[in-house]
Design a protein around this motif. Structure first.
Motif, mmCIF file in Angstrom:
data_model
loop_
_atom_site.group_PDB
_atom_site.id
_atom_site.type_symbol
_atom_site.label_atom_id
_atom_site.label_comp_id
_atom_site.label_asym_id
_atom_site.label_seq_id
_atom_site.Cartn_x
_atom_site.Cartn_y
_atom_site.Cartn_z
ATOM 1 N N ARG A 239 0.825 -1.202 0.000
ATOM 2 C CA ARG A 239 0.000 0.000 0.000
ATOM 3 C C ARG A 239 0.865 1.261 0.000
ATOM 4 N NH1 ARG A 239 -5.379 -0.573 1.827
ATOM 5 N NH2 ARG A 239 -5.546 1.685 1.462
ATOM 6 N N VAL A 240 1.965 1.231 0.751
ATOM 7 C CA VAL A 240 2.852 2.399 0.815
ATOM 8 C C VAL A 240 3.501 2.659 -0.540
ATOM 9 C CG1 VAL A 240 4.929 3.367 1.881
ATOM 10 C CG2 VAL A 240 3.293 2.096 3.269
ATOM 11 N N PHE A 241 3.867 1.585 -1.235
ATOM 12 C CA PHE A 241 4.552 1.708 -2.524
ATOM 13 C C PHE A 241 3.620 1.257 -3.650
ATOM 14 C CE2 PHE A 241 7.759 1.134 0.739
ATOM 15 C CZ PHE A 241 8.668 2.132 0.460
ATOM 16 N N SER A 242 2.410 1.783 -3.639
ATOM 17 C CA SER A 242 1.405 1.347 -4.612
ATOM 18 C C SER A 242 1.820 1.655 -6.044
ATOM 19 C CB SER A 242 0.061 2.012 -4.298
ATOM 20 O OG SER A 242 0.179 3.431 -4.296
ATOM 21 N N GLU A 243 2.588 2.756 -6.266
ATOM 22 C CA GLU A 243 3.001 3.059 -7.624
ATOM 23 C C GLU A 243 4.005 2.036 -8.143
ATOM 24 O OE1 GLU A 243 6.183 5.394 -5.332
ATOM 25 O OE2 GLU A 243 4.341 4.262 -5.012
ATOM 26 N N ILE A 244 4.851 1.501 -7.250
ATOM 27 C CA ILE A 244 5.796 0.464 -7.665
ATOM 28 C C ILE A 244 5.046 -0.826 -7.987
ATOM 29 C CG2 ILE A 244 7.734 -0.975 -6.906
ATOM 30 C CD1 ILE A 244 8.804 1.363 -5.361
ATOM 31 N N GLU A 245 4.058 -1.147 -7.167
ATOM 32 C CA GLU A 245 3.251 -2.335 -7.431
ATOM 33 C C GLU A 245 2.543 -2.209 -8.785
ATOM 34 O OE1 GLU A 245 2.217 -4.960 -4.662
ATOM 35 O OE2 GLU A 245 4.311 -4.444 -4.282
ATOM 36 N N GLU A 246 2.133 -0.985 -9.129
ATOM 37 C CA GLU A 246 1.459 -0.760 -10.408
ATOM 38 C C GLU A 246 2.443 -0.912 -11.567
ATOM 39 O OE1 GLU A 246 -1.650 -0.321 -12.866
ATOM 40 O OE2 GLU A 246 -1.752 -0.426 -10.674
ATOM 41 N N PHE A 247 3.636 -0.329 -11.432
ATOM 42 C CA PHE A 247 4.656 -0.502 -12.471
ATOM 43 C C PHE A 247 5.005 -1.976 -12.643
ATOM 44 C CE2 PHE A 247 6.045 4.027 -11.554
ATOM 45 C CZ PHE A 247 5.660 4.516 -12.803
ATOM 46 N N HIS A 254 6.275 -12.404 -13.363
ATOM 47 C CA HIS A 254 5.349 -12.020 -12.298
ATOM 48 C C HIS A 254 6.035 -11.922 -10.940
ATOM 49 C CE1 HIS A 254 5.003 -15.958 -10.222
ATOM 50 N NE2 HIS A 254 5.275 -16.456 -11.419
ATOM 51 N N ASP A 255 7.158 -12.631 -10.758
ATOM 52 C CA ASP A 255 7.869 -12.591 -9.487
ATOM 53 C C ASP A 255 9.179 -11.804 -9.615
ATOM 54 O OD1 ASP A 255 9.108 -14.370 -11.141
ATOM 55 O OD2 ASP A 255 9.443 -15.911 -9.609
ATOM 56 N N CYS A 256 9.183 -10.816 -10.474
ATOM 57 C CA CYS A 256 10.376 -10.003 -10.714
ATOM 58 C C CYS A 256 10.823 -9.322 -9.422
ATOM 59 C CB CYS A 256 10.077 -8.947 -11.780
ATOM 60 S SG CYS A 256 11.491 -7.909 -12.203
ATOM 61 N N ALA A 265 9.787 -3.544 -15.687
ATOM 62 C CA ALA A 265 9.121 -2.263 -15.899
ATOM 63 C C ALA A 265 9.419 -1.276 -14.781
ATOM 64 C CB ALA A 265 7.611 -2.485 -16.009
ATOM 65 N N VAL A 266 9.734 -1.778 -13.598
ATOM 66 C CA VAL A 266 10.035 -0.890 -12.473
ATOM 67 C C VAL A 266 11.360 -0.180 -12.706
ATOM 68 C CG1 VAL A 266 10.524 -0.779 -9.997
ATOM 69 C CG2 VAL A 266 8.676 -2.250 -10.842
ATOM 70 N N ARG A 267 12.385 -0.922 -13.113
ATOM 71 C CA ARG A 267 13.673 -0.285 -13.388
ATOM 72 C C ARG A 267 13.566 0.669 -14.570
ATOM 73 N NH1 ARG A 267 15.896 -5.198 -13.724
ATOM 74 N NH2 ARG A 267 17.098 -4.612 -15.565
ATOM 75 N N GLU A 268 12.732 0.325 -15.542
ATOM 76 C CA GLU A 268 12.515 1.229 -16.672
ATOM 77 C C GLU A 268 11.889 2.539 -16.204
ATOM 78 O OE1 GLU A 268 10.182 -0.794 -19.552
ATOM 79 O OE2 GLU A 268 11.727 -2.276 -20.063
ATOM 80 N N ALA A 269 10.992 2.454 -15.230
ATOM 81 C CA ALA A 269 10.358 3.666 -14.689
ATOM 82 C C ALA A 269 11.387 4.549 -13.996
ATOM 83 C CB ALA A 269 9.239 3.283 -13.726
ATOM 84 N N VAL A 270 12.364 3.926 -13.338
ATOM 85 C CA VAL A 270 13.439 4.695 -12.703
ATOM 86 C C VAL A 270 14.293 5.367 -13.766
ATOM 87 C CG1 VAL A 270 15.521 4.546 -11.284
ATOM 88 C CG2 VAL A 270 13.482 3.247 -10.636
ATOM 89 N N ASP A 272 13.442 6.225 -16.715
ATOM 90 C CA ASP A 272 12.674 7.262 -17.418
ATOM 91 C C ASP A 272 12.333 8.449 -16.526
ATOM 92 O OD1 ASP A 272 12.737 5.643 -19.629
ATOM 93 O OD2 ASP A 272 10.735 4.804 -19.323
ATOM 94 N N GLY A 273 12.724 8.382 -15.253
ATOM 95 C CA GLY A 273 12.439 9.488 -14.340
ATOM 96 C C GLY A 273 11.043 9.478 -13.764
ATOM 97 N N GLU A 274 10.277 8.400 -13.993
ATOM 98 C CA GLU A 274 8.920 8.319 -13.449
ATOM 99 C C GLU A 274 8.899 7.859 -12.007
ATOM 100 O OE1 GLU A 274 5.853 6.751 -16.312
ATOM 101 O OE2 GLU A 274 7.672 5.976 -17.282
ATOM 102 N N LEU A 275 9.969 7.219 -11.555
ATOM 103 C CA LEU A 275 10.045 6.685 -10.190
ATOM 104 C C LEU A 275 11.375 7.095 -9.572
ATOM 105 C CD1 LEU A 275 8.849 4.794 -7.979
ATOM 106 C CD2 LEU A 275 10.112 2.919 -9.077
ATOM 107 N N PRO A 276 11.365 7.796 -8.435
ATOM 108 C CA PRO A 276 12.615 8.194 -7.785
ATOM 109 C C PRO A 276 13.417 6.968 -7.335
ATOM 110 C CG PRO A 276 10.765 9.462 -6.923
ATOM 111 C CD PRO A 276 10.186 8.350 -7.744
ATOM 112 N N PRO A 277 14.710 6.948 -7.566
ATOM 113 C CA PRO A 277 15.524 5.804 -7.131
ATOM 114 C C PRO A 277 15.412 5.542 -5.631
ATOM 115 C CG PRO A 277 16.768 7.214 -8.631
ATOM 116 C CD PRO A 277 15.505 7.943 -8.317
#
Length: 335
Positions: A239-247, A254-256, A265-270, A272-277
């Motif tokens: 719940r705290v990291f819901s955006e990471i769960e969504e990415f 599925h168990d990445c 997709a999570v590392r790609e979001a980082v 691309d600047g969509e997710l702070p490291p």
């Protein structure tokens, strides 16, 4: 209302009574009588009066103890709001806030973050930036600023947590006792100044006390917490990291683990600047800690984690060899 070494204060229709907990002392530390519990107590006339049973709990705020026995400690029961007090007198520790929120969500209560001592940040622009930083790491959580000494923001908080049971949490020096006094409307809790050298507080609250709030509801004030260890809080972390769960829904596997796997997709979001490291690193830390505490108390889970680690290690090694042209890479079959 309060528990003290085998005795507790219980609110009854006839008033507050002192009762012995001798008959409700289980081996499981999570089933001991706790502030916020509803209990069955002997009728009037007995001396001493005993607590005979604990009624089922709606919610429970639990943390991991600092002992080596992998035990949980229940801090409050039947809570509707978990109010996390964070002092602006010291540097903002977003990782600690995320840790508190993971436990709060896992408890079943609605978390609320209160930035206390807001008068120490007189610049409204700087204060708004601090609020934005906390809100970015607290999706779905109200974030309020309060100066309890002056009463600023206290009314808004009282309205938010009214008509229910709230627990006040935070480290020593966060201003919990001052805030509790402001909400209750009188000096119920002792207050001491923080140390000038590091802004750390002194333990003024030593027990968990349930206090009635004049506008409605009750408040459980708690001692300052030195450690905030997770206790089986997997859903709370999610719940705290819901955006990471969504990415993560876009990851190839599925168990990445969002570490070295291809198609993450999570590392790609980082990248691309969509997710702070920092958010990803904090997420990884809490996930690892939660897995460790769960595995430490469950042998079957521990064996499963060991198999997952071996499989992921083999996949990463095979992917590296394929990248260097030493052969085709194939994901290991699921166990």
């Amino acid at each position: 209302m309060r528990v003290d070494r085998g005795l507790c204060d219980v609110v009854t229709a006839a008033g507050v009574v002192r009762a012995d907990t001798e008959f409700v002392v289980p081996r499981d530390p999570l089933k001991v009588v706790c502030t916020g519990d509803w209990v069955a107590v002997d009728p009037e006339g007995g001396d001493p009066r005993y607590v005979r049973t604990i009624l089922p709990r709606r919610t429970a705020f639990v943390r991991s103890t600092s002992s080596k026995r992998s035990e949980g400690q229940i801090l409050a029961a039947n809570v509707d709001h978990a109010v996390v007090a964070v002092s602006l007198a010291v540097e903002l520790d977003l990782g600690r806030v995320e840790r508190f929120l993971a436990l709060a969500w896992e408890s079943g209560a609605q978390p609320v973050v209160v930035l206390t001592k807001a008068d120490l940040v007189p610049d409204p622009v700087a204060l708004s930036h601090l609020v934005d930083d906390v809100e970015a790491g607290a999706p779905g959580v109200p974030v309020l600023t309060v100066c309890a000494r002056d009463g600023d923001g206290v009314g808004e908080l009282a309205a938010l947590i009214g008509q229910g049971t709230s627990v006040l949490l935070g480290v020593s020096g966060a201003g919990k006792s001052t805030l509790a006094n402001a909400l209750v409307g009188e000096d119920m809790m002792d207050v001491r100044a923080t140390r000038d050298m590091d802004g750390k507080g002194r333990h003024t609250t030593t027990t968990r006390n349930l206090l009635p709030v004049p506008g409605g509801g009750v408040l459980i004030d708690t001692p300052g917490l030195r450690g905030v260890g997770l206790w089986d809080a997997g859903q709370g972390v999610g719940r705290v990291f819901s955006e990471i769960e969504e990415f993560a829904r876009g990851c190839r596997f599925h168990d990445c683990a969002h570490d070295a796997e291809p198609g993450c997709a999570v590392r790609e979001a980082v990248e691309d600047g969509e997710l702070p490291p920092r958010r990803l690193e904090s997420y990884r830390k809490l996930v690892r800690e939660n897995e460790w505490i769960v595995a430490k108390s469950d042998a079957r889970v521990r064996a499963g984690f060991r198999q997952d680690w071996k499989r992921r290690h083999a996949e990463a090694r095979a992917a590296g060899e394929a990248k260097r042209g030493r052969g085709p890479w194939r994901p290991a079959p699921p166990h």
